[in-house]
Write an enzyme that holds these catalytic residues in place. Structure first.
Site: not given
Length: 231
Positions: A119, A227, A204
């Protein structure tokens, strides 16, 4: 406007904007901060804000983080949104590393081994880079999306990125969002109709089962809930 002035403005305006409409908040944001942008993920909340920005402040730049790992449906939704709102400037922001470069430098399927690092590479760094060009930004976060967002104000000083942050939909419910989409015939990601209330990268994100938290499909099986863009 220096830091002290920005913080004073936030304290002065937070209570006032709490009862303002989304349209009023966006109009105020655009008039007060000419260098302003909106972070769009093309989720339900964000397509609502694109529609409102189109109506009241089309001068606001709209950027999206193209992680290279989005669902095909997300890219299709992006294309339809861009076509519908030609008066808005849409900016694509890409990571510095391609997926192939990331795999060479950090190993295959980094998102499985270290989702935070993935991320950071594909979202946080590109976001930091684009936000450095602005003095304020608009987001689609809502208080009831997650405990980490429960105290979000309609206007805040974002200490992480060093600029003013507007959350016009903070007090809206999911029902409010979908009522707006239906009433205004707003384009939305079809994955929402397949039990994806929160849509991130394909690797994800999974569908949410009945009774689960709306964000349970994000980074399932880990303790990760954000994130890093809003926390």
């Amino acid at each position: 406007m220096n830091l002290f002035e920005k913080e004073a403005l936030v304290k002065q305006k937070a209570e006032e904007l709490e009862s303002a409409t989304v349209e009023e908040i966006i109009r105020y944001a655009a008039e007060t901060f000419p260098k302003i942008t909106f972070a769009c993920s093309f989720g339900a909340e964000d397509v609502v804000l694109v529609d409102i920005i189109h109506k009241v402040a089309p001068q606001i730049d709209v950027f999206y983080l193209d992680t290279d790992f989005h669902f095909a449906e997300t890219y299709e939704t992006r294309d339809r949104i861009v076509e519908r709102y030609p008066n808005i400037r849409f900016i694509q922001v890409k990571p510095k590393l391609t997926p192939e470069e990331q795999a060479r430098e950090h190993g295959e399927e980094l998102w499985k081994r270290d989702p935070n690092s993935c991320c950071n590479i594909r979202k946080v760094e590109p976001l930091t880079r684009i936000l450095a060009q602005y003095e304020a930004w608009v987001t689609g976060i809502r208080r009831d999306q997650a405990p980490t967002r429960a105290n979000a104000k309609k206007i805040e000083y974002d200490t992480k990125f060093g600029l003013i942050k507007f959350n016009p939909l903070a007090s809206w419910t999911s029902e409010d969002v979908w009522n707006y989409i239906r009433e205004h015939d707003v384009i939305y990601n079809p994955l929402h109709d397949r039990n994806y209330p929160s849509i991130g990268c394909e690797h994800c994100t999974r569908p949410v089962m009945p009774g689960e938290d709306p964000r349970a499909g994000r980074w399932a099986g880990t303790d990760k809930t954000e994130c890093g863009l809003h926390k």
